[in-house]
Design an enzyme around this catalytic site. Sequence first.
Site, PDB file in Angstrom:
ATOM      1  N   GLU A   1      40.458   5.757  -1.693  1.00 46.71           N
ATOM      2  CA  GLU A   1      40.753   5.313  -3.063  1.00 46.71           C
ATOM      3  C   GLU A   1      42.032   5.955  -3.593  1.00 46.71           C
ATOM      4  OE1 GLU A   1      38.998   6.066  -7.535  1.00 46.71           O
ATOM      5  OE2 GLU A   1      37.733   6.519  -5.804  1.00 46.71           O
ATOM      6  N   GLN A   2      42.276   7.218  -3.205  1.00 48.12           N
ATOM      7  CA  GLN A   2      43.439   7.950  -3.703  1.00 48.12           C
ATOM      8  C   GLN A   2      44.756   7.520  -3.058  1.00 48.12           C
ATOM      9  OE1 GLN A   2      44.124  10.732  -5.884  1.00 48.12           O
ATOM     10  NE2 GLN A   2      42.236  10.069  -6.854  1.00 48.12           N
ATOM     11  N   ILE A   3      44.721   6.912  -1.886  1.00 47.77           N
ATOM     12  CA  ILE A   3      45.966   6.666  -1.145  1.00 47.77           C
ATOM     13  C   ILE A   3      46.336   5.188  -1.073  1.00 47.77           C
ATOM     14  CG2 ILE A   3      45.565   8.729   0.265  1.00 47.77           C
ATOM     15  CD1 ILE A   3      44.878   6.821   2.597  1.00 47.77           C
TER      16      ILE A   3
ATOM     17  N   GLU B   1      33.016  -7.976 -42.605  1.00 46.20           N
ATOM     18  CA  GLU B   1      33.703  -7.424 -43.756  1.00 46.20           C
ATOM     19  C   GLU B   1      32.737  -6.542 -44.533  1.00 46.20           C
ATOM     20  OE1 GLU B   1      35.599 -10.403 -46.106  1.00 46.20           O
ATOM     21  OE2 GLU B   1      36.115 -11.604 -44.345  1.00 46.20           O
TER      22      GLU B   1
ATOM     23  N   GLU C   1      16.477  -3.973 -41.520  1.00 45.72           N
ATOM     24  CA  GLU C   1      16.274  -5.042 -40.541  1.00 45.72           C
ATOM     25  C   GLU C   1      14.795  -5.177 -40.177  1.00 45.72           C
ATOM     26  OE1 GLU C   1      20.694  -4.189 -38.613  1.00 45.72           O
ATOM     27  OE2 GLU C   1      18.892  -3.771 -37.441  1.00 45.72           O
TER      28      GLU C   1
END
Length: 724
Positions: free
Chosen positions: A149-151, A599, A642
């Site tokens: 993943e790093q390279i 709003e 609610e």
Amino acid sequence: MVLTLLFSAYKLCRFFIMSGPRPGADRLTVPGPDRSGGTSPWWAAGGRGSREVSPGVGTEVQGALERSLPELQQALSELKQASAAQAVGAGLAEVFQLVEEAWLLPAVGREVAQGLCDAIRLDGGLDLLLRLLQAPELETRVQAARLLEQILVAENRDRVARIGLGVILNLSKEREPVELARSVAGILEHMFKHSEETCQRLVAAGGLDAVLYWCRRTDPALLRHCALALANCALHGGQTVQRCMVEKRAAEWLFPLAFSKEDELLRLHACLAVAVLATNKEVEREVEHSGTLALVEPLVASLDPGRFARCLVDASDTSQGRGPDDLQSLVLLLDSSRLEAQCIGAFYLCAEAAIKSLQGKTKVFSDIGAIQSLKRLVSYSTNGTTSTLAKRALRLLGEEVPRRILPCVASWKEAEVQTWLQQIGFSQYCENFRDQQVDGDLLLRLTDEELQTDLGMKSSITRKRFFRELTELKTFASYATCDRSNLADWLGSLDPRFRQYTYGLVSCGLDRSLLHRVSEQQLLEDCGIRLGVHRTRILSAAREMLHSPLPCTGGKPSGDTPDVFISYRRNSGSQLASLLKVHLQLHGFSVFIDVEKLEAGKFEDKLIQSVMAARNFVLVLSAGALDKCMQDHECKDWVHKEIVTALSCSKNIVPIIDGFEWPEPQALPEDMQAVLTFNGIKWSHEYQEATIEKIIRFLQGRPSQDSSAGSDTSLEGATSMGLP
């Protein structure tokens, strides 16, 4: 403890050694091949004799590579010779540390890391990693995936696309453990950037399915990779892949990522992904229907791009910012007709401008055409957030910030026309326009012949440049003072470019109700629509409009009644609430969930109306969900309101329990105590589909209030909430 401190001190010392000046580094050339028989480093080869490099940065890169490459070569050599799993793990860890330190180098980290990544590939390390990804030991696969993943720079992505996609796709089928999933998602994130063809192959073979599956997890690092993977897939995959993403409900699965309350980076990456999908007109409506798109603009407006840039710099995998190709993709968002795309694109480019200004690499923005796009947003955008971000990016890049163009162009006086000419680079013609007393009305109706004959613009190329700017002005202009039937927005819905024809049409007295009666010849001669294809499309749409009445404002659309209202406590239940929304939508339910976009004055009314309109009321009981309801005898808490509304309207209430501890009934206000008599379903992150099936049974007409029988507990998912 002592070992930890020693290891940290070692890493710090090595970082300063790599980033410090090289002894004797006073020459500004990279040595070429050694003709006397010696070998020079691979990164210096390829030229005849010595090659000059730019002062400062080139020398720093060269020095850092000369110090780190021998260590890398030694670590790779030991890794190749290692046979035991423990030795392989140690070798992978050593190489990973070298690469990670390179990425973290200030200013030159990208170039140094690029050199190390190329060295790994050229020395056979990349092929070795692909083999190790197939090792039987889980820990070896995890470490190899973490390093890969790093390279994954561009050249390494090329290599993986040629010989390693099958390996990556096989890994993606291993949905567990989370440590492996993190790295595989990161690898897919990079590989989706490779090419449109690679995206199509990954999507067809299950790579996208894996990413979408991981979107339901809770690990922050994994979810970030998922969000960026989906963004890259949308950015680089083309319209076919975007259509496939929408069909697989990627826009819906991005909702819980964009709705996260704990991780701003995750939310931004998810918003980027959904905004890119919305730029595809073929799938725009489906993306809007997901509800995720509504989260983009409010999120961007609430965040600081400077803080976001610092977060990127502090992370090893993003410390260098984006490369030119990635930045180019973001510039395309600025040119979109979607506000969400413009907004998120301006935010990312503003953050990248901050990073590149620190690195002294702001020239890349001119190279990719970002400056003009940012200036256009400042001039024409009516959205305050987008315009402010574009201004800030231009200031960071040291560019002049243009004045905002007044949108009511038809009402411009001569002075406004003069200002616009100066702003678009046509100052030399200001006197001619002033002599002819050109105002906004005349400007919008200007013809090529008038421009050449009356205003002295002889060069046909110059006139084309002028009309390109004028077309853009017409497209962004507001016609509210003369366009009573909102013809401009209707034209824009067909194609954003068609808004340029608004003034010509309304000047002839046309509106939406009359447009279908006009002939193609009249559109050409009277309204000035020169392109035949555009005339045909407009007339065709106008005639189709006869069968689709204009939207009225008096009635309420039938689809405005949701099947489910989800009530949740923001600080502990937002992730589960958003997951429930996605799962229920995928099963065909329409869902209302408050996205904090209402709003202020209408907040209470809208929520109460939505509870009353919904057929079912799903109550997310997360940790401490009802704590604020206790002693709330005036019913000021939103969750309390609610619940009381749902009880008074006799809604089908379905509580979902996740880490919730029951309060004593007497601790709750009397008007909501009845909620404890409803059977609840215990949420299982591991068995989400099974839990959702049970929830659906409760929603499909089986009442959850049953004080005598209780609920079915065979799933180990339902819990009786009856009063003692």
